[in-house]
Write an enzyme that holds these catalytic residues in place. Structure first.
Site, PDB file in Angstrom:
ATOM      1  N   SER A   4      39.423  38.412  37.282  1.00 49.68           N
ATOM      2  CA  SER A   4      40.170  38.368  38.328  1.00 49.68           C
ATOM      3  C   SER A   4      41.732  37.628  38.034  1.00 49.68           C
ATOM      4  CB  SER A   4      39.569  37.993  39.570  1.00 49.68           C
ATOM      5  OG  SER A   4      38.658  38.769  40.221  1.00 49.68           O
TER       6      SER A   4
ATOM      7  N   SER B   2      31.421  27.556  41.136  1.00 53.01           N
ATOM      8  CA  SER B   2      32.644  27.336  41.799  1.00 53.01           C
ATOM      9  C   SER B   2      33.873  27.450  40.529  1.00 53.01           C
ATOM     10  CB  SER B   2      32.818  26.153  42.435  1.00 53.01           C
ATOM     11  OG  SER B   2      34.019  26.064  43.524  1.00 53.01           O
TER      12      SER B   2
ATOM     13  N   LEU C 115      38.702  30.941  39.837  1.00 47.19           N
ATOM     14  CA  LEU C 115      39.756  31.832  39.466  1.00 47.19           C
ATOM     15  C   LEU C 115      40.480  31.295  38.107  1.00 47.19           C
ATOM     16  CD1 LEU C 115      41.560  33.284  42.642  1.00 47.19           C
ATOM     17  CD2 LEU C 115      39.549  34.297  41.276  1.00 47.19           C
TER      18      LEU C 115
ATOM     19  N   CYS D 105      36.621  35.808  47.048  1.00 45.17           N
ATOM     20  CA  CYS D 105      36.528  34.809  46.251  1.00 45.17           C
ATOM     21  C   CYS D 105      36.267  33.549  47.250  1.00 45.17           C
ATOM     22  CB  CYS D 105      37.629  34.430  45.500  1.00 45.17           C
ATOM     23  SG  CYS D 105      37.108  33.081  44.135  1.00 45.17           S
TER      24      CYS D 105
ATOM     25  N   ASN E 108      30.438  40.154  46.226  1.00 51.15           N
ATOM     26  CA  ASN E 108      30.731  39.073  45.627  1.00 51.15           C
ATOM     27  C   ASN E 108      29.467  38.297  45.812  1.00 51.15           C
ATOM     28  OD1 ASN E 108      32.068  37.346  44.213  1.00 51.15           O
ATOM     29  ND2 ASN E 108      33.992  37.712  44.886  1.00 51.15           N
TER      30      ASN E 108
ATOM     31  N   GLY F 275      22.576  36.404  41.217  1.00 49.87           N
ATOM     32  CA  GLY F 275      21.630  36.330  40.484  1.00 49.87           C
ATOM     33  C   GLY F 275      20.301  37.001  41.316  1.00 49.87           C
TER      34      GLY F 275
ATOM     35  N   GLY G 146      22.177  40.505  41.360  1.00 53.60           N
ATOM     36  CA  GLY G 146      21.005  40.510  41.075  1.00 53.60           C
ATOM     37  C   GLY G 146      20.435  41.563  40.039  1.00 53.60           C
TER      38      GLY G 146
ATOM     39  N   GLY H  74      26.470  40.309  36.403  1.00 50.99           N
ATOM     40  CA  GLY H  74      27.070  39.088  36.175  1.00 50.99           C
ATOM     41  C   GLY H  74      26.335  37.898  35.738  1.00 50.99           C
ATOM     42  N   THR H  75      25.246  37.367  36.675  1.00 47.81           N
ATOM     43  CA  THR H  75      24.595  36.186  36.114  1.00 47.81           C
ATOM     44  C   THR H  75      23.617  36.396  34.952  1.00 47.81           C
ATOM     45  OG1 THR H  75      24.364  35.491  38.386  1.00 47.81           O
ATOM     46  CG2 THR H  75      22.839  34.641  36.607  1.00 47.81           C
TER      47      THR H  75
END
Length: 313
Positions: free
Chosen positions: A48, A72, A75, A130, A193, A221, A250, A271-272
């Protein structure tokens, strides 16, 4: 064996594989994005981008947990110009989604004006969700702010546009957001998100596992998959049919992806699990999803997309 297709189309882009990285994972630098594009991913989403480069929040700002992750990041990115230049000079024939996330509406408008006058005509994703910028609330929970942003953006922006949305938890929230979004020619939404402002504790040190914001961070996740499924399902039932959906949250197996498509997702982001496993995950996910479709007798994603049945027992 009959031919199985797992391709999908969003806007003017065709994804031969329905898996891409979630913004924020393996996408800050050209080297990382090239790893995604050279894998079995269907495309890549950029980090992003803000108007100027950002270093992000203090470290440690990411931690794996038993059922997912907390972050955290704040960005961290190379700035909009870096990603526009990367897209312009990239030669790989896969979709590249340009994610942007200004810390104010003014910054988002300025970024979109830069993109509007550029040669980029692919998918652009405006991040309204975000949860990890210190002192800045998520626009996605302020419906008046969403409406104002949409009115401002579509007064000049004519290229394909998607929105990254936060997770919603009340049916009335789905109703309110959908009513706003259905008024505009959105190409897609991306939901969800991370679940904002969770907290993970290290018992050994009796402290939070990440440093920024006193340890509060976005949860991803396995924890969040039911929330992602609900958001995809709820929005598919409410949004105009021509607004596509990217399902995120997830996904670590082909079965997870199948469930998101069954709820209405066109493609899915990872993602995770990508952070844990690396870009080789995409070949595994393709294989697992294809095998599950073969087992169920499906030949393409549209055979089951959005066809989740209510439990009638």
């Amino acid at each position: 064996m009959n031919h199985i297709s797992i391709s999908a189309r969003i806007g003017n882009e065709t994804f031969e594989h329905p898996f891409v990285n979630a913004a924020g994972v393996f996408d800050e630098t050209a080297q990382e994005m090239n790893q995604i594009l050279n894998s079995e991913a269907g495309g890549v989403t950029t980090r992003s981008a803000t108007l100027k480069p950002r270093t992000g929040n203090p470290k440690p700002r990411y931690a794996n947990t038993e059922l997912g992750s907390i972050n955290s990041m704040g960005l961290p990115n190379q700035g909009l110009t870096y990603y526009l230049d990367y897209i312009e000079h990239n030669q790989i024939d896969k979709p590249i989604g340009l994610s942007i996330s200004g810390t104010s509406l003014g910054d988002n408008i300025a970024a979109l004006k830069e993109i509007q006058k550029s040669d980029f005509n692919g998918l652009c994703e405006l991040n309204l969700s975000c949860p990890n910028v210190v002192g800045k609330p998520q626009i996605g929970y302020d419906f008046a702010a969403i409406a104002a942003a949409m009115k401002a953006v579509f007064s000049f922006y004519t290229k394909p546009l998607g929105l990254k949305l936060p997770p919603y938890f009340d049916l009335q929230q789905y109703d309110a957001v959908s009513e706003i979004l259905n008024q505009y020619p959105l190409t897609y939404i991306n939901t969800i998100n991370s679940v904002g402002n969770g907290l993970v504790v290290d018992v050994d040190t009796e402290s939070a596992v990440i440093k920024p914001k006193g340890g509060f961070g976005g949860i991803g996740g396995t924890y969040v998959k039911p929330i992602a499924l609900a958001n995809v399902r709820a929005f598919r039932q409410r949004l105009n049919p021509d607004i596509k959906i990217i399902g995120t949250g997830g996904v670590s197996t082909g079965k997870d992806a199948f469930e998101l498509v069954l709820c209405g997702a066109d493609i899915v982001e990872v993602g995770t699990a990508l952070q844990r496993e690396g870009p080789d995950i995409f070949a595994r996910l393709d294989f697992e999803l294809t095998n599950l479709m073969i087992h169920k007798g499906y030949h393409q994603l549209s055979d089951f997309r959005g066809k989740l049945r209510d439990n009638q027992d």
